[in-house]
Scaffold this motif. Sequence first.
Motif, PDB file in Angstrom:
ATOM      1  N   ARG A 117      42.564  40.059  38.383  1.00  0.00           N
ATOM      2  CA  ARG A 117      42.251  41.359  38.180  1.00  0.00           C
ATOM      3  C   ARG A 117      43.026  42.435  39.191  1.00  0.00           C
ATOM      4  O   ARG A 117      43.389  43.565  39.005  1.00  0.00           O
ATOM      5  N   LEU A 118      42.891  42.517  40.503  1.00  0.00           N
ATOM      6  CA  LEU A 118      43.330  42.869  41.535  1.00  0.00           C
ATOM      7  C   LEU A 118      45.028  43.052  41.478  1.00  0.00           C
ATOM      8  O   LEU A 118      45.596  43.997  41.707  1.00  0.00           O
TER       9      LEU A 118
ATOM     10  N   SER B 274      32.456  49.254  48.197  1.00  0.00           N
ATOM     11  CA  SER B 274      32.960  47.871  48.790  1.00  0.00           C
ATOM     12  C   SER B 274      34.226  47.528  48.194  1.00  0.00           C
ATOM     13  O   SER B 274      34.780  46.632  48.864  1.00  0.00           O
ATOM     14  N   VAL B 275      34.463  47.603  46.880  1.00  0.00           N
ATOM     15  CA  VAL B 275      35.623  47.001  46.353  1.00  0.00           C
ATOM     16  C   VAL B 275      36.753  47.924  46.993  1.00  0.00           C
ATOM     17  O   VAL B 275      37.920  47.416  47.188  1.00  0.00           O
ATOM     18  N   ASP B 276      36.675  49.270  47.237  1.00  0.00           N
ATOM     19  CA  ASP B 276      37.621  50.075  47.812  1.00  0.00           C
ATOM     20  C   ASP B 276      38.158  49.446  49.219  1.00  0.00           C
ATOM     21  O   ASP B 276      39.148  49.332  49.761  1.00  0.00           O
TER      22      ASP B 276
ATOM     23  N   MET C 111      42.713  43.351  51.533  1.00  0.00           N
ATOM     24  CA  MET C 111      43.685  42.493  50.827  1.00  0.00           C
ATOM     25  C   MET C 111      45.017  42.941  51.058  1.00  0.00           C
ATOM     26  O   MET C 111      46.054  42.128  50.399  1.00  0.00           O
ATOM     27  N   GLY C 112      45.267  43.983  51.363  1.00  0.00           N
ATOM     28  CA  GLY C 112      46.595  44.688  51.860  1.00  0.00           C
ATOM     29  C   GLY C 112      47.261  45.058  50.433  1.00  0.00           C
ATOM     30  O   GLY C 112      48.332  45.040  50.389  1.00  0.00           O
ATOM     31  N   MET C 113      46.429  45.615  49.443  1.00  0.00           N
ATOM     32  CA  MET C 113      47.138  46.062  48.293  1.00  0.00           C
ATOM     33  C   MET C 113      47.084  47.283  48.170  1.00  0.00           C
ATOM     34  O   MET C 113      46.224  48.245  48.818  1.00  0.00           O
ATOM     35  N   THR C 114      48.095  48.139  47.619  1.00  0.00           N
ATOM     36  CA  THR C 114      48.301  49.603  47.415  1.00  0.00           C
ATOM     37  C   THR C 114      48.326  49.940  46.066  1.00  0.00           C
ATOM     38  O   THR C 114      48.615  49.139  45.147  1.00  0.00           O
TER      39      THR C 114
ATOM     40  N   SER D 123      39.444  55.154  40.100  1.00  0.00           N
ATOM     41  CA  SER D 123      39.046  54.780  38.493  1.00  0.00           C
ATOM     42  C   SER D 123      39.310  53.310  38.151  1.00  0.00           C
ATOM     43  O   SER D 123      38.442  52.808  37.801  1.00  0.00           O
ATOM     44  N   GLN D 124      40.285  52.852  38.683  1.00  0.00           N
ATOM     45  CA  GLN D 124      40.570  51.335  38.591  1.00  0.00           C
ATOM     46  C   GLN D 124      39.644  50.372  39.217  1.00  0.00           C
ATOM     47  O   GLN D 124      39.254  49.502  38.673  1.00  0.00           O
ATOM     48  N   VAL D 125      39.301  50.910  40.493  1.00  0.00           N
ATOM     49  CA  VAL D 125      38.253  50.279  41.339  1.00  0.00           C
ATOM     50  C   VAL D 125      36.812  50.343  40.565  1.00  0.00           C
ATOM     51  O   VAL D 125      36.070  49.396  40.195  1.00  0.00           O
ATOM     52  N   SER D 126      36.496  51.395  39.982  1.00  0.00           N
ATOM     53  CA  SER D 126      35.194  51.685  39.467  1.00  0.00           C
ATOM     54  C   SER D 126      35.329  50.731  38.272  1.00  0.00           C
ATOM     55  O   SER D 126      34.256  49.874  37.859  1.00  0.00           O
ATOM     56  N   ARG D 127      36.282  50.438  37.481  1.00  0.00           N
ATOM     57  CA  ARG D 127      36.541  49.654  36.188  1.00  0.00           C
ATOM     58  C   ARG D 127      36.381  48.377  36.681  1.00  0.00           C
ATOM     59  O   ARG D 127      35.475  47.348  36.091  1.00  0.00           O
ATOM     60  N   LEU D 128      36.844  47.745  37.881  1.00  0.00           N
ATOM     61  CA  LEU D 128      36.737  46.396  38.342  1.00  0.00           C
ATOM     62  C   LEU D 128      35.296  46.196  38.557  1.00  0.00           C
ATOM     63  O   LEU D 128      34.700  45.070  38.569  1.00  0.00           O
ATOM     64  N   CYS D 129      34.702  47.181  39.320  1.00  0.00           N
ATOM     65  CA  CYS D 129      33.214  46.910  39.757  1.00  0.00           C
ATOM     66  C   CYS D 129      32.712  46.741  38.438  1.00  0.00           C
ATOM     67  O   CYS D 129      31.761  45.779  38.299  1.00  0.00           O
ATOM     68  N   SER D 130      32.667  47.341  37.163  1.00  0.00           N
ATOM     69  CA  SER D 130      31.837  47.461  36.160  1.00  0.00           C
ATOM     70  C   SER D 130      32.426  45.799  35.518  1.00  0.00           C
ATOM     71  O   SER D 130      31.383  45.139  34.872  1.00  0.00           O
ATOM     72  N   GLU D 131      33.369  45.316  35.518  1.00  0.00           N
ATOM     73  CA  GLU D 131      33.767  44.081  35.035  1.00  0.00           C
ATOM     74  C   GLU D 131      33.233  43.056  35.852  1.00  0.00           C
ATOM     75  O   GLU D 131      32.603  41.871  35.122  1.00  0.00           O
ATOM     76  N   ILE D 132      33.121  42.925  37.110  1.00  0.00           N
ATOM     77  CA  ILE D 132      32.503  42.029  37.959  1.00  0.00           C
ATOM     78  C   ILE D 132      31.169  41.785  37.539  1.00  0.00           C
ATOM     79  O   ILE D 132      30.402  40.912  37.721  1.00  0.00           O
ATOM     80  N   ASP D 133      30.324  42.958  37.813  1.00  0.00           N
ATOM     81  CA  ASP D 133      28.952  43.177  37.577  1.00  0.00           C
ATOM     82  C   ASP D 133      28.643  42.587  36.106  1.00  0.00           C
ATOM     83  O   ASP D 133      27.616  41.500  35.838  1.00  0.00           O
ATOM     84  N   ASP D 134      29.309  42.896  35.055  1.00  0.00           N
ATOM     85  CA  ASP D 134      29.273  42.183  33.533  1.00  0.00           C
ATOM     86  C   ASP D 134      29.274  40.764  33.842  1.00  0.00           C
ATOM     87  O   ASP D 134      28.482  40.193  33.282  1.00  0.00           O
ATOM     88  N   LYS D 135      30.395  40.259  34.398  1.00  0.00           N
ATOM     89  CA  LYS D 135      30.457  38.739  34.541  1.00  0.00           C
ATOM     90  C   LYS D 135      29.375  38.043  35.084  1.00  0.00           C
ATOM     91  O   LYS D 135      29.051  37.011  34.607  1.00  0.00           O
TER      92      LYS D 135
END
Length: 284
Positions: free
Chosen positions: A31-32, A114-116, A122-125, A130-142
Amino acid sequence: MTDKMMSLRTLLEKSADADLLREMVGFAAQRLMELEVESLTGAAHGERSADRINHRNGYRDRDWETRAGTVELRIPKLRKGSYFPAFLEPRRMAEKALAAVIQEVYVQGVSTRSVDELVKAMGMTGISKSQVSRLCSEIDDKIGAFLDRPLEGDWPYLWLDATYVKVRQNGRIVSVAVIVAVAVNSDGRREVLGMAVGASEAETFWTAFLRTLARRGLRGVKQVISDAHEGLKAAVAKVLHASWQRCRVHFMRNVLAHAGKQGRRVVARLHRHCICSGGCRNRS
């Protein structure tokens, strides 16, 4: 109850080949990459946008060796230029940071902070808040779906264990008990069945946890293996009505704790000899 040096990772990796941890590390990494490529192209996958500056061009497969095992990644390709995620660069310890965030989800849910921080590690730019928040929700859901999944079939052997970890609650750092249930089904497959967090390992906590497993379908338990915590043993008798066996690892830790520094090697050697002798007598 348990050695406080035992990490949450040790508990989670009791599932066969660390399937769950490896799956979650792979999901988050994938996802990242997708989010980073979304910022590089100016549009989400398949989205029509006037802001688009590049297009995707399929994927290339790449194996990523992590502490949780080999993760199969699909690295996005671009029509113009190339893309290679920084976390795959040699010597970058990104998967350690990623595994730590995944473990945090079990205990208290993942935070955007934490995700930020993970994204930076991870060296990502180019990944937005908003994308970080969306990823948080996806990880929590899984993770939530995994921990609440129905349990099917019989699970004859059940291991119960716990560790204490530090978490932030209402602005304070507190110690909480994280308990994990691992079981083997009638086909010999081993899985993490559930996890719960509480203030301590009181009998009521263990009882509520085991009843939750029962409601999800846990059945056919013949033997429970754990340390000798009285509250846990009482909960097992009350809810599962199964036989109980003391965990050999915990027993050895307790013995060595009383042996003193000088006598630990001797005691450990005698313990191994007794196990071997017992095994030999059983075979004869």
